[in-house]
Design a protein around this motif. Structure first.
Motif, PDB file in Angstrom:
ATOM      1  N   MET A 191     -45.646   5.077  37.794  1.00 52.61           N
ATOM      2  CA  MET A 191     -46.585   5.597  36.803  1.00 52.61           C
ATOM      3  C   MET A 191     -46.485   4.782  35.513  1.00 52.61           C
ATOM      4  SD  MET A 191     -47.016   9.642  36.217  1.00 52.61           S
ATOM      5  CE  MET A 191     -45.895  10.041  37.582  1.00 52.61           C
ATOM      6  N   THR A 192     -47.616   4.426  34.956  1.00 49.06           N
ATOM      7  CA  THR A 192     -47.574   3.756  33.644  1.00 49.06           C
ATOM      8  C   THR A 192     -48.317   4.608  32.628  1.00 49.06           C
ATOM      9  OG1 THR A 192     -49.536   2.523  34.242  1.00 49.06           O
ATOM     10  CG2 THR A 192     -47.435   1.400  34.542  1.00 49.06           C
ATOM     11  N   TYR A 193     -47.964   4.448  31.378  1.00 50.10           N
ATOM     12  CA  TYR A 193     -48.552   5.263  30.325  1.00 50.10           C
ATOM     13  C   TYR A 193     -49.113   4.398  29.218  1.00 50.10           C
ATOM     14  CZ  TYR A 193     -45.470   8.703  32.483  1.00 50.10           C
ATOM     15  OH  TYR A 193     -44.838   9.511  33.365  1.00 50.10           O
ATOM     16  N   LYS A 211     -49.176   3.459  25.470  1.00 47.75           N
ATOM     17  CA  LYS A 211     -48.195   3.608  24.397  1.00 47.75           C
ATOM     18  C   LYS A 211     -48.892   4.299  23.219  1.00 47.75           C
ATOM     19  CE  LYS A 211     -45.732   1.029  27.037  1.00 47.75           C
ATOM     20  NZ  LYS A 211     -46.214   0.861  28.417  1.00 47.75           N
ATOM     21  N   LYS A 226     -38.360   7.437  21.798  1.00 44.01           N
ATOM     22  CA  LYS A 226     -38.514   8.456  22.821  1.00 44.01           C
ATOM     23  C   LYS A 226     -38.184   9.836  22.266  1.00 44.01           C
ATOM     24  CE  LYS A 226     -37.736   8.703  27.704  1.00 44.01           C
ATOM     25  NZ  LYS A 226     -37.111   8.122  28.865  1.00 44.01           N
ATOM     26  N   LEU A 270     -32.030  20.463  22.467  1.00 40.02           N
ATOM     27  CA  LEU A 270     -30.686  20.728  22.990  1.00 40.02           C
ATOM     28  C   LEU A 270     -29.819  19.473  22.898  1.00 40.02           C
ATOM     29  CD1 LEU A 270     -29.564  23.331  24.108  1.00 40.02           C
ATOM     30  CD2 LEU A 270     -30.120  22.553  26.397  1.00 40.02           C
ATOM     31  N   ALA A 329     -17.056  19.748  25.277  1.00 39.12           N
ATOM     32  CA  ALA A 329     -17.105  21.184  25.553  1.00 39.12           C
ATOM     33  C   ALA A 329     -15.749  21.812  25.212  1.00 39.12           C
ATOM     34  CB  ALA A 329     -17.448  21.408  27.018  1.00 39.12           C
ATOM     35  N   LYS A 346     -21.541  21.629  22.099  1.00 40.57           N
ATOM     36  CA  LYS A 346     -21.474  21.223  23.507  1.00 40.57           C
ATOM     37  C   LYS A 346     -21.090  22.388  24.421  1.00 40.57           C
ATOM     38  CE  LYS A 346     -21.407  16.427  22.954  1.00 40.57           C
ATOM     39  NZ  LYS A 346     -21.545  15.222  23.731  1.00 40.57           N
ATOM     40  N   GLY A 376     -16.437  24.846  27.822  1.00 36.58           N
ATOM     41  CA  GLY A 376     -16.172  24.131  29.072  1.00 36.58           C
ATOM     42  C   GLY A 376     -15.997  25.078  30.245  1.00 36.58           C
ATOM     43  N   HIS A 390     -24.702  30.307  24.459  1.00 32.50           N
ATOM     44  CA  HIS A 390     -25.135  28.948  24.748  1.00 32.50           C
ATOM     45  C   HIS A 390     -26.119  28.497  23.682  1.00 32.50           C
ATOM     46  CE1 HIS A 390     -26.857  25.551  26.959  1.00 32.50           C
ATOM     47  NE2 HIS A 390     -25.710  25.546  27.602  1.00 32.50           N
ATOM     48  N   LYS A 417     -28.746  26.924  23.869  1.00 37.01           N
ATOM     49  CA  LYS A 417     -30.172  27.111  24.190  1.00 37.01           C
ATOM     50  C   LYS A 417     -30.657  28.479  23.684  1.00 37.01           C
ATOM     51  CE  LYS A 417     -30.051  29.152  28.777  1.00 37.01           C
ATOM     52  NZ  LYS A 417     -29.939  28.949  30.205  1.00 37.01           N
ATOM     53  N   LYS A 421     -33.530  29.338  20.803  1.00 34.97           N
ATOM     54  CA  LYS A 421     -34.648  30.264  21.012  1.00 34.97           C
ATOM     55  C   LYS A 421     -34.825  31.178  19.809  1.00 34.97           C
ATOM     56  CE  LYS A 421     -34.655  30.481  25.986  1.00 34.97           C
ATOM     57  NZ  LYS A 421     -33.861  31.092  27.043  1.00 34.97           N
ATOM     58  N   GLU A 428     -15.001  19.924  33.102  1.00 37.67           N
ATOM     59  CA  GLU A 428     -15.226  20.850  31.986  1.00 37.67           C
ATOM     60  C   GLU A 428     -16.690  20.865  31.548  1.00 37.67           C
ATOM     61  OE1 GLU A 428     -13.394  23.087  30.461  1.00 37.67           O
ATOM     62  OE2 GLU A 428     -11.642  22.739  31.701  1.00 37.67           O
ATOM     63  N   PRO A 476     -21.335  24.069  30.871  1.00 36.16           N
ATOM     64  CA  PRO A 476     -22.375  23.957  29.835  1.00 36.16           C
ATOM     65  C   PRO A 476     -23.644  23.266  30.347  1.00 36.16           C
ATOM     66  CG  PRO A 476     -20.335  22.846  29.121  1.00 36.16           C
ATOM     67  CD  PRO A 476     -20.045  23.512  30.421  1.00 36.16           C
TER      68      PRO A 476
END
Lengths: 349, 160
Positions: A1-3, A5, A14, A19, A86, A120, A123, A179, A181, A185, B103, B107
């Motif tokens: 696939m090409t896009y 620019k 990019k 996150l 972590a 992070k 763990g 977390h 994420k 939110k 670890e 996450p």
């Protein structure tokens, strides 16, 4: 696939998801980010407080569910850890130790919940312990000498006697993690979210003009009176009330347009307050003010001409960098003129 | 920059590696060798084949028992990819080569939100709770009769 620019890619590279951005935040940015999140969280709590630093007794950010001045208040503790990896159990044993020791000393009541917050995350080993309170208790007891005994207070704290009994009876299921994420939110509701993570403004709702109250509100009196005076300066009559314009079609029509544009600008102000940093809308107003101030200060044969000239100029102003430019409509521009009058920044007469 | 190579959406290293990571993360701190992981993989995605009360994550395609034979190399590639990303570690111990979650595993998995990943985590938990204590040989003994039953079912269907 090409896009194809896009210029956005060329300017910013990019796109990185929030996150991932968080993982690369500096310590200072992380702290600020957490503070913003706490501001949002304040709605869940009676009061939120940030300790941090020495003497915090293991409390970093605290949310009080009930009055903190009354005995046995209910509170949640958020432990914000910033590490490049972590979190592992050995990094945080002393945090458990502090809570156990200081609650044993009755320096504060047991927290309702204790959360680890870290860019992070926790763990795998720490997460497994947090899932299993019995294992967590055993692990803390086993590691007490090495990680807690000399690290949780200025004096040595040996796990024995009454303290050991306290630890054995402690409910270890209060220790949890959040977390990033989920923090994200909630952070979405903060005005700084967009300038931190990008993603574009939300859609702006169309103003339903039928929701504008038919009677003039108290918050509108200044610009309405100024307009009435401006009409009067042309017709050499004296208008005290808007109803007196009913027979003057030209003024009445202009007044209705002006009022709708005022409400458009007010709606833009509310929109801005919900999704952008506080001063964004003020900067937008300042751009307009800068564009019309000479016209406002110039001599005109009457004030109504001044109003129309200023509105005309405001509609022409090119706003190139304020983020609100993407959602603002022509009506906002003339509406801001009347807001500026209402805020006593300028006068028609 | 763009990669013109076509990657198969099924049975690629990302997909199989993610399943391995999910299984190893559930079993943490346990480690497993490749053959053991092949069995656990089958149990995770075709749970209904072993336990009728469970619902399989993947469709019950005919002759799926053959997956046990062919998945080995695909799974190994997936493991290597995730080892390179520091999500799985390779251990050399008395049992030979074994794999274990790092670890970073938890996450990473928690940052995933798609239904498939979440379902996968539920099934992996089920498989680990039920079967992680069995040895490879025991797993083989449990699975072999069930698998030939599955193949026969399909053969009978064709004959009818």
């Amino acid at each position: 696939m090409t896009y194809y620019k896009t210029s956005h890619q060329v300017n910013y590279g990019k796109r990185i998801i929030p996150l991932k951005m968080i993982e690369h935040m500096s310590f200072d940015d992380w702290e600020e980010f957490i503070e913003e999140w706490i501001e949002i969280k304040k709605s869940e709590y009676n009061e939120a407080e940030r300790f941090g630093g020495a003497g915090d007794k293991g409390r970093d950010v605290v949310g009080y569910v009930s009055d903190k001045h009354k005995a046995n208040y209910i509170w949640d503790c958020y432990q914000c850890k910033h590490y490049d990896s972590a979190l592992t159990p050995t990094q945080v044993y002393k945090e458990f130790g502090k809570i156990l020791y200081h609650t044993f000393q009755k320096e504060y009541p047991k927290p309702r919940k204790f959360y680890f917050v870290s860019p992070k995350g926790c763990g795998t080993s720490l997460s497994k312990l947090l899932q299993n309170p019995t294992e967590l208790k055993e692990a803390i007891k086993k590691n007490w000498v090495r990680y807690c005994e000399n690290d949780i207070s200025s004096k040595q704290v040996i796990l024995e006697g009454e303290l050991l009994k306290w630890v054995n009876n402690f409910d270890f299921s209060i220790f949890k993690k959040i977390h990033t994420k989920n923090i994200l939110k909630e952070h979405i509701n903060h005005p700084n979210h967009l300038i931190r993570f990008g993603g574009g403004l939300p859609e702006r709702e169309k103003l339903d003009t039928s929701t504008i109250p038919s009677s003039i509100q108290n918050s509108e009196t200044i610009y309405v009176n100024q307009l009435l005076s401006a009409y009067a300066s042309e017709s050499n009559e004296n208008y005290k009330k808007v109803e007196e314009l009913d027979t003057k079609k030209l003024y009445k029509n202009h007044f209705n347009r002006a009022r709708i544009s005022f409400h458009h600008a007010e709606q833009l102000r509310n929109f801005s307050r919900d999704s952008l940093p506080i001063d964004t809308f003020e900067d937008f107003q300042k751009e307009i003010l800068g564009g019309i101030i000479d016209i406002v200060e110039d001599e005109h044969s009457n004030s109504f001409i001044k109003v129309k000239e200023a509105e005309k100029e405001a509609r022409k102003i090119v706003i190139s960098s304020n983020p609100l430019k993407d959602v603002s409509i022509i009506n906002d521009r003339s509406g801001v003129c009347h807001q500026l009058v209402n805020d006593k920044k300028i006068k028609w007469i | 920059m763009e990669n013109s190579k076509n990657i198969n959406p099924f049975n690629n290293s990302v997909e199989s590696g993610l399943r391995m990571l999910t299984i190893l993360n559930e079993a943490f701190p346990k480690s497993f060798d490749l053959q053991n992981l092949v069995y656990l993989d089958y149990l995770t995605i075709h749970s209904a084949d072993i336990d009728k009360s469970a619902k399989s994550l993947h469709p019950a395609v005919p002759y799926r028992s053959g997956e046990i034979m062919v998945r080995g190399s695909i799974i190994e590639k997936g493991l290597s990819l995730f080892v390179a990303k520091n999500l799985i570690e390779k251990q050399y111990n008395i049992n030979g080569i074994e794999y274990k979650a790092t670890e970073n595993a938890m996450p990473f998995l928690e940052s995933l939100e798609e239904t498939y990943s979440i379902e996968l985590q539920n099934r992996a938990k089920w498989a680990i709770d039920k079967f992680s204590k069995h040895t490879k040989q025991e797993l083989k003994n449990i699975m072999t009769p069930k698998l030939s039953e599955i193949d026969n079912e399909f053969n009978i269907e064709i004959l009818q």
